[in-house]
Scaffold this motif. Structure first.
Motif, short mmCIF file in Angstrom:
data_model
loop_
_atom_site.label_atom_id
_atom_site.label_comp_id
_atom_site.label_asym_id
_atom_site.label_seq_id
_atom_site.Cartn_x
_atom_site.Cartn_y
_atom_site.Cartn_z
N GLU A 85 -43.87 -23.64 -50.83
CA GLU A 85 -44.44 -22.22 -50.86
C GLU A 85 -45.67 -21.75 -51.24
OE1 GLU A 85 -42.29 -23.85 -52.67
OE2 GLU A 85 -40.33 -23.68 -52.25
N PRO A 86 -46.40 -20.83 -49.93
CA PRO A 86 -47.64 -20.55 -50.64
C PRO A 86 -48.43 -19.70 -52.40
CG PRO A 86 -47.14 -19.18 -49.32
CD PRO A 86 -45.46 -20.07 -49.64
N TRP A 87 -46.59 -19.37 -53.08
CA TRP A 87 -47.12 -18.74 -53.96
C TRP A 87 -47.61 -20.16 -55.05
CZ3 TRP A 87 -42.69 -18.13 -51.00
CH2 TRP A 87 -41.78 -18.18 -50.50
N HIS A 88 -46.53 -21.17 -54.66
CA HIS A 88 -47.00 -22.24 -55.64
C HIS A 88 -48.34 -23.24 -55.75
CE1 HIS A 88 -42.02 -22.17 -56.38
NE2 HIS A 88 -42.83 -21.45 -58.05
N ALA A 89 -48.56 -23.64 -56.59
CA ALA A 89 -50.47 -24.44 -57.19
C ALA A 89 -49.54 -25.67 -57.32
CB ALA A 89 -50.58 -24.19 -57.77
N GLY A 119 -49.25 -15.28 -46.66
CA GLY A 119 -49.69 -16.78 -47.65
C GLY A 119 -51.35 -17.29 -47.58
N ASP A 120 -52.14 -17.25 -47.47
CA ASP A 120 -53.44 -17.61 -47.58
C ASP A 120 -54.64 -16.70 -48.30
OD1 ASP A 120 -52.42 -19.18 -45.14
OD2 ASP A 120 -53.16 -18.62 -43.46
N THR A 121 -54.17 -16.16 -48.61
CA THR A 121 -54.76 -15.27 -49.90
C THR A 121 -55.01 -16.07 -50.49
OG1 THR A 121 -53.37 -13.28 -48.89
CG2 THR A 121 -54.81 -13.00 -50.69
N ALA A 122 -55.94 -16.46 -51.22
CA ALA A 122 -56.87 -17.31 -52.32
C ALA A 122 -57.06 -16.23 -53.91
CB ALA A 122 -58.63 -17.10 -52.52
N PRO A 123 -56.21 -17.00 -54.55
CA PRO A 123 -56.31 -16.47 -56.31
C PRO A 123 -58.18 -15.32 -56.39
CG PRO A 123 -55.55 -18.29 -55.89
CD PRO A 123 -56.18 -18.17 -54.89
N GLY A 124 -57.16 -14.12 -56.56
CA GLY A 124 -58.15 -12.93 -57.10
C GLY A 124 -58.00 -12.18 -57.78
N GLN A 133 -48.76 -9.02 -61.59
CA GLN A 133 -49.30 -9.95 -60.56
C GLN A 133 -48.55 -10.15 -60.20
OE1 GLN A 133 -48.95 -13.79 -63.48
NE2 GLN A 133 -51.14 -13.58 -64.47
N ALA A 134 -49.26 -10.90 -58.16
CA ALA A 134 -49.21 -11.09 -57.34
C ALA A 134 -49.32 -12.19 -57.05
CB ALA A 134 -49.47 -9.78 -56.12
N TYR A 135 -48.42 -12.71 -55.74
CA TYR A 135 -48.02 -13.99 -55.31
C TYR A 135 -48.49 -14.38 -53.36
CZ TYR A 135 -46.07 -13.82 -60.27
OH TYR A 135 -45.42 -14.08 -60.78
N PRO A 136 -49.48 -14.79 -53.17
CA PRO A 136 -49.16 -14.86 -52.08
C PRO A 136 -47.94 -15.12 -50.84
CG PRO A 136 -51.19 -16.83 -53.03
CD PRO A 136 -50.10 -16.35 -54.02
N GLY A 137 -47.99 -14.64 -50.30
CA GLY A 137 -46.98 -15.27 -49.25
C GLY A 137 -45.72 -14.27 -49.94
#
Length: 660
Positions: free
Chosen positions: A491-495, A377-382, A325-329
């Protein structure tokens, strides 16, 4: 035990139970926030890849393969194509398909015309040449459209203004060379058509000496060579066994003119070709002769047998591996490794990297490499495609590999440390920590709410938070409530995350006031009911019971009257409570509404309103005065006391009138 005492005991036990209940540490599980899974585009787009498709299209035209052009066009969806290039790409591919079909038709028409001339059928040959000429004119128009589309594409990518991008410039040069090859092929077909027409014009009558057949041989060595290497060719041109010196022979490589040589005194010719860097299993070589000048009307054209040359190059295999998995930001590391089999290893290879169809980097790498980049950081999950193209390097063929990367946001966990019981209207403290597998949530915004009360705070560097929630007065007696904590990470990687814990809310002021009202109001009423029952029992069984004391009245005699007079001379508060107790007793006796333990005075007044008619407004106003006396520090003035007497008198007179 009397019913009234049972009621009071139950209330006391409930209050005691609420006070005992507590929980020093409460942990809540965070609920995941939903996310969308946006669509991904499969086609990689940038200048080098697009121009590579252009070059492949031109190769199919030279090979007279319109179906190949169609397949290439089908592999180029327009999902990632800039709007400014839509027309240019569409023109290039549609004209390429039409041109490939035209070249195939013209080539076949010329072959048919030569066969008809050898059979002395000039009229039919002329008719076929007319069709071929019209198609050739259209072919030039299609080629001009492709040249214009290629030029527009090069200008859009700024090929001329970016000389530092060697790969882009090289790809565009290959397109230019391909267009020149196609134009040379059309020029060759034009010359052959003109030669056949001149033969038809000079043919006045069939004669045996006209249209002498020609024969052309071709040898190629070696027949297996690496791309970029030189191969030699030689052969001879004869007519009925006699050599034809000083004639021009055109050598075709994969159907396109590659070289032109002159035959020597013995009708022989010789030359060499460099195999282009085209990574296909084989290429074809063929020699072609068609009459020119004085030979027109005398000799027939001919072509040699096709010689196939096996092309050699080093295949390249590329494997990629990515984390699960990868994470935004955050940074994403892609590991790659080349496999050349038994071929010698190159010093480096140039890769072009694409993230979901967008070019993000181009660099030279070794046999094993790791490519790192930060996901926006603005990358949507998917799910997204990560593609690496390896450009050709002389004998080393190009290749590419794609892996799918899943981008997710981590749902944080929230630990909550809160008291098990909250007393209103007092505030209370709460502390806790927000964290995930990727670390603590620093500077996260937290919203803490309990019922109608809410406050916000910010987490510290270690994800901890410590806050105080201020409450206020409420009409509720108490009960279970949910303490809610919402976290909005920085942080952008946290929901965003949400958690709640249950606790007890107790309103001791309201409970105490209700108990006081019950003591003041219910006990006298119950006592009067007991005296009434004793009086009824004495009347039924004379001599067995003692006489009951007289009830309190405004002007009645006995101890009750003296007590009332003493209270009337007291404070305004005592007078108001006495009057309210008397009014409440009258209302309880007339209406069917019961005063239950969980009722507030205001709720009881609202439930009695339908039975009181016009008196309901007086009773509600009177109740408000009593609530103000019981639940606040307000001291009654003389005007309020006077108003209370007036309300009491109005209600009593109205109730007595209804009873009568």
């Amino acid at each position: 035990m009397t019913p009234l005492r049972q009621l009071l005991l139950a209330i006391a036990m409930a209050v005691a139970t609420i006070g005992i209940a507590s929980s020093p540490l409460l942990a809540a599980e965070a609920s995941p926030a939903p996310h969308e899974n946006p669509a991904t585009a499969p086609w990689v787009f940038d200048g080098v890849s697009l121009l590579g498709h252009y070059s492949e299209t031109l190769d199919c035209i030279l090979a007279r393969d319109p179906e190949g052009v169609k397949l290439i066009a089908g592999e180029m969806p327009r999902a990632n194509t800039p709007d400014e290039l839509e027309d240019a790409i569409g023109d290039f591919m549609s004209s390429g398909h039409a041109l490939a079909q035209l070249v195939l038709d013209i080539d076949g028409g010329l072959a048919t015309a030569r066969a008809l001339l050898s059979q002395f059928r000039p009229e039919e040959a002329e008719e076929g040449l007319g069709v071929a000429a019209r198609k050739l004119a259209k072919a030039y128009l299609e080629l001009k459209a492709m040249e214009g589309a290629a030029q527009d594409t090069g200008q859009w990518f700024g090929v001329a203004s970016t000389p530092g991008d060697v790969e882009l410039r090289s790809a565009y040069s290959q397109v230019e060379e391909g267009l020149l090859s196609v134009r040379s092929l059309l020029d060759l077909l034009r010359d052959m058509l003109q030669s056949l027409r001149q033969q038809i014009e000079e043919l006045e009558e069939p004669r045996a000496e006209l249209f002498r057949p020609t024969q052309l041989t071709l040898s190629v060595r070696p027949v297996s060579a690496f791309v970029g290497d030189e191969i030699g060719f030689w052969g001879s041109l004869t007519s009925e066994g006699e050599p034809l010196p000083g004639r021009r022979v055109t050598v075709l490589l994969d159907g396109a003119p590659a070289d032109t040589v002159q035959t020597g005194p013995g009708g022989t010719y010789r030359g060499s070709l460099v195999l282009p860097y085209r990574y296909v299993p084989e290429m074809t070589v063929q020699a072609l002769f068609y009459p020119q000048g004085d030979d027109i009307g005398l000799y027939l054209g001919c072509s040699s047998p096709v010689v196939t040359v096996k092309t050699l190059f080093y295949n390249t295999r590329l494997s990629l591996s990515v984390p699960g998995q990868a994470y935004p930001g955050r940074e994403l590391a892609i590991a790659g490794k080349f496999d050349y089999g038994s071929a010698p290893l190159p010093q480096s290879r140039t890769i072009r990297v694409y993230w979901n169809g967008e070019a993000i980097a181009s660099e030279a790498v070794a046999e094993s490499f790791t490519f790192k980049f930060n996901i926006d950081g603005d990358t949507a999950p998917g799910k997204y495609d990560f593609t690496v193209f390896v450009t050709a390097q002389k004998r080393y063929a190009p290749t590419w590999a794609t892996v799918e990367v899943e981008v997710v946001k981590v749902v944080p966990a929230i630990d909550i440390d809160a008291p098990g019981m909250v007393l209103l209207p007092l505030g209370f403290g709460i502390k806790g920590k927000a964290y995930s597998a990727l670390g603590p949530l620093q500077d996260a915004s937290l919203r803490i709410g309990l019922g109608d009360w809410e406050m916000t705070t910010t987490s510290l560097a270690d994800g901890s938070f410590n806050a105080r929630v201020n409450t206020g007065m409420s009409l509720t007696l108490g009960g279970p409530e949910n303490l809610e904590v919402r976290v909005m990470p920085k942080e952008p990687w946290h929901a965003p995350s949400y958690a709640q814990v249950g606790l007890w809310v107790v309103n001791p002021v309201h409970i105490g006031g209700l108990l006081l009202v019950l003591v003041i109001i219910v006990l006298p009423v119950a006592s009067g009911m007991r005296r009434l029952r004793r009086g009824e029992a004495e009347a039924a069984f004379p001599g067995e019971l003692q006489p009951a004391p007289a009830l309190i009245g405004e002007e009645g005699a006995g101890p009750g009257a003296d007590m009332f007079k003493a209270m009337a001379k007291g404070s305004p508060e005592a007078i108001l409570l006495t009057l309210y107790r008397r009014v409440l007793g009258l209302i309880l006796g007339i209406t069917a509404v019961a005063l239950r333990p969980h009722h507030t005075l205001r709720e009881f007044a609202r439930q009695c309103a339908p039975y009181l008619g016009p008196l309901a407004g007086y009773f509600q106003e009177f109740t408000a005065l009593v609530e103000r006396l019981l639940y606040s520090r307000h001291r009654l003035g003389e005007e309020e006391a006077t108003r209370g007497r007036q309300l009491s008198q109005s209600i009593e007179e109205g109730l007595k009138g209804e009873s009568a």
